[in-house]
Design an enzyme around this catalytic site. Structure first.
Site, PDB file in Angstrom:
ATOM      1  N   ARG A  46       0.808  -1.329   0.032  1.00  0.00           N
ATOM      2  CA  ARG A  46      -0.162  -0.218   0.086  1.00  0.00           C
ATOM      3  C   ARG A  46       1.054   1.234  -0.086  1.00  0.00           C
ATOM      4  O   ARG A  46       0.762   2.355  -0.748  1.00  0.00           O
ATOM      5  CB  ARG A  46      -0.907   0.021   1.116  1.00  0.00           C
ATOM      6  CG  ARG A  46      -1.699   1.309   1.274  1.00  0.00           C
ATOM      7  CD  ARG A  46      -3.092   1.291   2.054  1.00  0.00           C
ATOM      8  NE  ARG A  46      -3.138   0.534   3.205  1.00  0.00           N
ATOM      9  CZ  ARG A  46      -2.295   0.552   4.501  1.00  0.00           C
ATOM     10  NH1 ARG A  46      -1.630   1.725   4.615  1.00  0.00           N
ATOM     11  NH2 ARG A  46      -2.505  -0.349   5.168  1.00  0.00           N
ATOM     12  N   ASP A 170      -6.228  19.641 -14.020  1.00  0.00           N
ATOM     13  CA  ASP A 170      -6.679  18.519 -14.477  1.00  0.00           C
ATOM     14  C   ASP A 170      -6.111  18.613 -15.809  1.00  0.00           C
ATOM     15  O   ASP A 170      -7.022  19.110 -16.704  1.00  0.00           O
ATOM     16  CB  ASP A 170      -8.122  18.282 -14.379  1.00  0.00           C
ATOM     17  CG  ASP A 170      -8.546  16.829 -14.938  1.00  0.00           C
ATOM     18  OD1 ASP A 170      -7.809  16.343 -15.778  1.00  0.00           O
ATOM     19  OD2 ASP A 170      -9.608  16.360 -14.327  1.00  0.00           O
TER      20      ASP A 170
HETATM   21  C1  LIG Z   1     -12.088  10.630 -16.611  1.00  0.00           C
HETATM   22  C2  LIG Z   1     -11.856  11.915 -16.179  1.00  0.00           C
HETATM   23  C3  LIG Z   1     -11.706  12.039 -14.727  1.00  0.00           C
HETATM   24  C4  LIG Z   1     -11.972  10.911 -13.447  1.00  0.00           C
HETATM   25  O1  LIG Z   1     -10.944   9.695 -13.827  1.00  0.00           O
HETATM   26  P1  LIG Z   1     -11.361   8.357 -13.553  1.00  0.00           P
HETATM   27  O2  LIG Z   1      -9.889   7.861 -13.906  1.00  0.00           O
HETATM   28  O3  LIG Z   1     -12.407   7.752 -14.428  1.00  0.00           O
HETATM   29  O4  LIG Z   1     -11.540   8.109 -12.111  1.00  0.00           O
HETATM   30  C5  LIG Z   1     -11.363  13.113 -14.115  1.00  0.00           C
HETATM   31  N1  LIG Z   1     -11.131  14.105 -15.053  1.00  0.00           N
HETATM   32  C6  LIG Z   1     -11.252  14.274 -16.395  1.00  0.00           C
HETATM   33  C7  LIG Z   1     -11.108  15.482 -17.245  1.00  0.00           C
HETATM   34  C8  LIG Z   1     -11.706  13.001 -16.755  1.00  0.00           C
HETATM   35  O5  LIG Z   1     -11.964  12.891 -18.164  1.00  0.00           O
END
Ligand SMILES: *Cc1c(COP(=O)(O)O)cnc(C)c1O
Length: 380
Positions: A46, A170
């Site tokens: 972990r 992001d």
């Molecule tokens: C898919 C996505 C997420 C979430 O990611 P997961 O791997 O599905 O948990 C977050 N931000 C964006 C822009 C995404 O396309």
């Protein structure tokens, strides 16, 4: 090292015990210790795993960051960042967000006393008004899901610094191939590795990269405390996928450009959302901070109702109707009922996301075939 070399070599050495070129899958939960507390850096999986370490170092290098952490999903990576906050703190975020992120903010963390302020960040000139002494985190996506809105990362980083707020980007849609937020001033970069980085629609995974050592330590502590770690097999698959990220992205961009132009000239299409068009609101910002415009496109039909859009999606043969994006195969999605269904309709419409909006994740197939598929589905 240049990007195309990094994806293959950064942080990756032949296995020290056998010389294996491919990073082995260390499928073990624990590690032998010669004497209590004396070990070779590995105690319990972990906390650390050698396969995971290699992937983390590779991804950090791709984002020009000192540290990388991979998580069981993109959402658990976002969750780890939110755990840096305390009740009373405020998060300033964009009206254009992935549905799951919006849900985590409003349906989980709001109950823990954290406030979320959603604002349009495409225009930065009045953004300072939204900050106050409680603003501890600024969270954005650019290009945004699903409308490809572009936010000026460098400009916003400057404002965040002034207000002493943590700035997290992001970077799932752009990938480190097209844009490096850390280099542009972000404190943390987040990825859904599930998408382009893995690239083959066979893994769920997330990642965080940062240059701040103290932040990295807190995030790693949170991760170890809560346990949102990916297994070694998934780390192996992500490592295999990432080796072709540069050539996949090159083709995603080429195909994206071709399809964006095709859709724009189609008589049944009223609007195409793609940052490569000069008339895109923040085309100049996109041009400055990205090396190309990617393979994500959204469009709406002139007949702006839900039924004709569904008909087009059902008729498509090469574009598969599915959640997710960034794989080698082309996918089509309907944000209003799929990825963004957790955003209330009123909020969704206010942010400009129409019921009839169709989102394409353009794959790396032959562009000619993709255009033919769209032609037959749209009809004359
Ligand atoms: C898919 C996505 C997420 C979430 O990611 P997961 O791997 O599905 O948990 C977050 N931000 C964006 C822009 C995404 O396309």
């Amino acid at each position: 090292m240049k990007f195309g070399t990094k994806v293959i070599h950064a942080g990756i050495e032949p296995d020290p015990t056998t010389g294996a070129i491919m990073t082995p899958v260390y499928q073990t939960s624990t590690f032998a210790q010669p004497s209590p507390g004396k070990h070779k850096g590995y105690e319990y999986a972990r906390t650390q795993n050698p396969t995971r370490d290699v992937l983390q170092n590779n991804l950090a290098a791709l984002e020009n960051a000192a540290h990388g952490l991979v998580f069981a999903s993109g959402m658990s990576a976002i969750d780890a960042v939110l755990k840096l906050l305390k009740p009373g703190d405020e998060v300033l975020t964009s009206t254009h967000l992935y549905g799951g992120t919006y849900r985590l903010f409003t349906q989980t963390y709001q109950d823990f006393g954290i406030k979320f302020k959603f604002v349009d960040m495409q225009e930065l000139n009045r953004i300072s008004e939204h900050f106050n002494e409680h603003t501890k985190l600024v969270w954005i996506e650019t290009p945004s899901n699903p409308m490809m809105n572009i936010i000026d990362i460098k400009g916003l980083a400057g404002v965040c610094k002034k207000f002493n707020a943590l700035f997290c980007v992001d970077n799932t849609f752009a990938t480190p191939y097209l844009q490096n937020p850390v280099t542009l001033g972000a404190d943390i970069v987040m990825h859904s590795v599930t998408k382009y980085i893995s690239g083959h629609s066979d893994v769920i995974m997330g990642a965080l990269m940062t240059n701040h050592h103290d932040l990295y330590e807190k995030l790693a502590f949170n991760q170890n405390s809560t346990g949102a770690v990916p297994g070694p097999q998934d780390c192996f698959l992500a490592l295999r996928g990432v080796k072709t990220l540069h050539i996949r992205m090159q083709r995603h961009c080429e195909n994206g450009r071709r399809i964006a132009h095709f859709l724009k000239s189609h008589p049944k299409v009223s609007k195409v959302y793609w940052p490569g068009f000069e008339e895109h609101q923040n085309h100049m910002v996109a041009k400055r901070q990205m090396s190309d415009f990617g393979g994500m496109i959204a469009f709406v039909l002139k007949d702006d109702k839900i039924e004709p859009a569904i008909q087009v999606m059902e008729k498509l043969k090469l574009f598969t109707l599915a959640e997710s994006l960034g794989g080698v195969e082309s996918l089509v999605g309907h944000p209003a009922s799929m990825t963004h269904a957790s955003i209330p309709r009123e909020e969704r419409i206010k942010s400009g996301l129409k019921d009839s909006l169709i989102r394409l994740s353009v794959g790396i197939e032959d562009a000619e075939d993709l255009v033919t598929d769209l032609e037959q589905a749209l009809g004359k």
